[in-house]
Design an enzyme around this catalytic site. Structure first.
Site, PDB file in Angstrom:
ATOM      1  N   GLN A 173       0.835  -1.201   0.000  1.00 42.11           N
ATOM      2  CA  GLN A 173       0.000   0.000   0.000  1.00 42.11           C
ATOM      3  C   GLN A 173       0.875   1.258   0.000  1.00 42.11           C
ATOM      4  O   GLN A 173       1.847   1.348   0.754  1.00 42.11           O
ATOM      5  CB  GLN A 173      -0.928   0.017   1.215  1.00 42.11           C
TER       6      GLN A 173
ATOM      7  N   GLU B 225      -1.612 -15.492  -3.592  1.00 43.79           N
ATOM      8  CA  GLU B 225      -1.053 -14.395  -4.395  1.00 43.79           C
ATOM      9  C   GLU B 225      -0.381 -14.987  -5.628  1.00 43.79           C
ATOM     10  O   GLU B 225       0.292 -16.022  -5.549  1.00 43.79           O
ATOM     11  CB  GLU B 225      -0.045 -13.593  -3.571  1.00 43.79           C
TER      12      GLU B 225
ATOM     13  N   ASP C 285      -8.707  -8.441  -1.226  1.00 50.50           N
ATOM     14  CA  ASP C 285      -8.180  -7.123  -1.602  1.00 50.50           C
ATOM     15  C   ASP C 285      -7.687  -7.207  -3.044  1.00 50.50           C
ATOM     16  O   ASP C 285      -6.490  -7.210  -3.305  1.00 50.50           O
ATOM     17  CB  ASP C 285      -7.050  -6.718  -0.654  1.00 50.50           C
TER      18      ASP C 285
ATOM     19  N   CYS D  74      -9.989  -0.883  -4.031  1.00 49.87           N
ATOM     20  CA  CYS D  74      -9.450   0.406  -4.467  1.00 49.87           C
ATOM     21  C   CYS D  74     -10.260   0.977  -5.616  1.00 49.87           C
ATOM     22  O   CYS D  74     -10.016   2.093  -6.065  1.00 49.87           O
ATOM     23  CB  CYS D  74      -7.982   0.257  -4.878  1.00 49.87           C
TER      24      CYS D  74
END
Length: 797
Positions: A539, A589, A692, A720
């Site tokens: 971030q 991931e 996320d 986001c």
């Protein structure tokens, strides 16, 4: 009879008054959204005659402060209003006036256009197309000279053309419209075309005729062109052996004297910087409310026939059309200089100077000019210093800057990544707290001599070291990385080659020949130390990210018996900061470097109840949920009560120490059982997922896996891009039909669908399963001075 007549008169009076009720009188925008619970504005009745109350000294009625600043709601519904001149509300766009706070009625066309500007949607091109590369010859690959470079004063740029149009399509269109022209060409991959005319009169008349023309669903814009055709300059201005870097400072390159039109990087990068921070938050909150209203509307449309509409959709009307309560927006602890990662483009400014900064617009719309990061309040002092050092170096290099039209050149992009020491907040003036800096220079080495490239890299390293040490105080410099990327866009794949350049600064015992794969800088979140590799996601606002992760953990209702899935985990920041509150964390991931960082972060912080998997979430999410959730029926004792467990001090830590055998893994599981066996798996009575995803949202396969595994009762979605959150929530929250329609997979026209429309379409083919419902939402401002912020939504079954 008299009583009857009196009653009739009273009823008529009441009816006339009721017909004039303004259901939503417009107030200044900050008043509309200042309080979260004031979703419904108190209504008031419009008065016919206010001569006694609103009269000035001359006996003439004075104007109400909001006179003609809002559209009449009765007029909007019925296209008429019986109040005549006594109505204080506007009855058309022509009558509408600006409010005292310089805003417009949000229901009007002007208000909607202003909102689009704030939310970053496409706006009309009015300042000209700012070209800085050669656009004169071989514009669309057809070869030859089109006369553009020699007739720039008689040229115009057409913006918002169909992307697939060739030059022939453009010429046919102009002929059909009866537009005279001399030359016309397009550029492949861009929504623009260049047209050259015979004379000034033809240019003026044709521009007026083309402005606003409709091509399908696109509106044509005619813009001025400010090209910088360096290689078309006369021989008197450039030596025969000169390079692009030799002619970058000629003020005569400004063709149409449009210096006053030039946009600044501050306006492009931080469009809300002119507002106070409180006003920025209100603006973002209002924009989020408008986006969230799409969720109940689209979920209602997607509800299958014969299935009751969910209660949360019915209750949305009570809270202003929102799917759930928007509980506010959390401020960023720091407002200026907060970015720990800055990506600077390398190109030419409008004056023709090699520049390290930000592009002033969209390349597809013909804007290639780059401007220095001057007065951009979100950029740190250190990042600006290194951008200036690199820009000075570019004025003396023998290798060319990347040319986006010809897809050739060498220097492409500079990335500055910063790491802060534990417990320090950045001071925008002295950059105290920043302990480590990694510089990543993106280049394209194809077709360049290796010896020349190596020599330039040595000069580059020396320039950065000299610039850092000569500054007072000395700029931190930990690593210098070169990324070799050959693609058209500067967005390089995660496996693009990386090379570490030796630097003389820092610890003399440090190995200057360290491999780029092992280069790391470090940052801190919640007192945990995180290693960050060159391409890993982290971030950009570290202190605000602490608040974001803490909020997600609170809403996830974590406890010692919780199994937490961290989807799109990056370097493991979310899972690791919450690991002490749960029994086990499973991180997923696809970036191998980020997974490697997650492993090291867990090891360095002594966290052993985490497992990280390198794979695409859509490929392993289903098998992981089966592995950990589908325990034998005789051992399945998952309670039905999914209320948040009460936090118990000490129990979380003790449980964490009992799970030391949950090793961190690299391999993707393929139906294998857990190392702990079923006995270990069945202890997780509370299963939660925190997602996320990137801006595009979750993959449909991931959505399907989350939706169909009913033991997963709670989902915290961090986004986001709130628009993608709304689209994903439509698929997660729309109830299933009683029977799936087979063979009805009409995907035609999906490219023209909105994200919400496509989500409605996909929801119809979602397997029969229990839907989630939105419970609450909260925004966290990670990006002050910009229209963007993170949105967190809690979904439960």
């Amino acid at each position: 009879m008299a009583a009857s007549a009196k009653l009739t008169e009273v009823l008529q009076t009441l009816s006339a008054q009721d017909s004039t009720i303004e259901s939503n009188p417009t107030v200044p925008q900050h008043a509309q959204i200042h309080e979260l619970n004031d979703d419904v504005v108190t209504t008031e009745k419009r008065k016919r005659e206010d001569a006694d109350e609103n009269a000035d000294a001359d006996g003439k009625p004075s104007l109400h402060p909001m006179w003609k600043t809002s559209l009449c709601s009765y007029f909007r519904k019925h296209a008429s209003c019986s109040h005549g001149d006594t109505c204080r509300y506007a009855h058309s766009e022509e009558e509408l006036r600006q409010r005292p706070d310089n805003t417009w009625d949000p229901t009007s066309e002007r208000g909607k256009k202003a909102l689009k500007t704030v939310t970053g949607e496409k706006i009309a091109v009015k300042d000209g197309v700012m070209m800085t590369e050669l656009v004169g010859d071989d514009v669309d690959g057809e070869g030859g000279d089109d006369g553009f470079a020699t007739n720039q004063a008689l040229s115009k740029c057409l913006v918002h053309l169909p992307m697939k149009w060739s030059s022939e399509n453009l010429r046919n269109f102009l002929n059909e419209q009866g537009i005279p022209f001399k030359h016309a060409k397009t550029k492949k991959g861009m929504a623009i075309g260049f047209v050259t005319f015979e004379d000034e009169e033809q240019l003026k008349s044709s521009s007026e005729a083309l402005q606003g023309k409709q091509i399908g669903n696109k509106t044509l814009e005619v813009a001025d062109v400010n090209p910088r055709s360096f290689e078309k300059i006369s021989n008197a201005n450039i030596p025969s052996s000169g390079t692009l870097g030799d002619v970058t400072n000629d003020d005569n390159l400004v063709v149409d004297g449009s210096e006053s039109k030039k946009r600044s990087s501050r306006e492009v990068v931080t469009p809300l910087a002119h507002l106070s921070y409180a006003d920025q938050l209100e603006q973002k909150k209002y924009s989020l409310m408008q986006l969230l209203k799409k969720l109940p509307r689209n979920a209602r449309k997607a509800c299958p026939n014969g299935v009751p509409v969910p209660e949360w959709i019915l209750k949305s009307r009570e809270i202003g059309g929102l799917p759930c309560n928007l509980e506010g927006i959390i401020e960023s602890p720091i407002v200026n200089g907060y970015r720990n990662k800055c990506e600077f483009s390398i190109g030419y400014s409008m004056e023709g100077k090699a520049t390290v900064g930000f592009s002033l617009g969209n390349f597809r719309e013909g804007v290639t000019a780059v401007e220095e990061p001057v007065d951009c309040p979100n950029i740190s002092t250190i990042a600006c210093k290194y951008a200036a050092i690199f820009q000075e170096f570019l004025q003396h290099t023998d290798l060319p800057v990347w040319n986006r039209f010809k897809n050739c050149g060498f220097w492409r992009q500079l990335t500055v990544r910063e790491g802060r020491s534990n417990g320090n907040v950045v001071d925008g003036e002295t950059f105290d707290g920043i302990a480590e800096v990694m510089l990543i220079v993106q280049v394209s080495t194809a077709s360049f001599d290796d010896a020349q490239v190596d020599a330039e890299f040595k000069r580059l390293a020396q320039a950065f070291v000299t610039g850092a040490t000569s500054h007072c105080p000395t700029l931190p410099l930990t690593a210098l990385i070169v990324q070799d990327h050959q693609g058209i866009s500067n967005v390089a794949p995660s496996d693009a080659p990386l090379h570490s350049l030796p630097i003389a600064a820092g610890d003399p015992e440090r190995d200057v020949n360290i491999s780029a794969a092992d280069v790391r800088i470090h940052d801190y979140i919640s007192s945990l130390r995180f290693s960050i590799s060159p391409t890993s996601f982290f971030q950009v606002n570290t202190l605000a990210a602490e608040k974001l992760y803490s909020l997600a953990g609170d809403w996830a209702c974590l406890g010692p018996d919780t199994l937490l899935f961290d989807v799109c985990c990056g370097t493991g920041a979310i899972g690791l900061t919450l690991a002490h509150r749960v029994g086990m964390v499973i991180g997923i991931e696809m970036n191998a470097a980020a997974v490697s960082d997650a492993h090291k972060n867990a090891e360095n912080n002594g966290i052993k109840n985490c497992r990280f998997i390198c794979s695409k979430a859509e490929q392993v999410m289903g098998s992981l949920l089966k592995e950990y959730l589908e325990v034998p029926k005789e051992q399945d004792d998952v309670p039905e009560n999914n209320a948040c467990p009460e936090p118990e001090n000490g129990e979380s830590a003790s449980h964490r120490s009992e799970n030391n055998n949950s090793e961190i893994e690299n391999d993707v599981p393929t139906g294998s059982t857990s190392e702990n066996g079923n006995t270990s798996m069945k202890q997780f009575k509370n299963v939660v997922a925190i997602v996320d995803p990137p801006r595009a949202g979750l993959h449909p396969t991931v959505l399907k896996a989350l939706r169909t595994h009913t033991l997963l009762r709670r989902l915290v979605y961090i986004s986001c891009n709130p628009e993608s959150l709304v689209a994903n929530a439509i698929e997660l929250c729309t109830p299933s039909p009683t029977e799936i329609e087979r063979g009805n997979k009409d995907n035609r026209g999906w490219r023209r669908m909105s994200s919400a429309g496509l989500a409605r379409h996909r929801a119809k083919s979602m397997p029969i399963s229990e839907a989630f419902k939105p419970v609450k939402a909260m925004a966290v401002d990670l990006f002050p001075h910009t229209p963007h912020c993170e949105l967190v939504m809690l979904l439960e079954r």
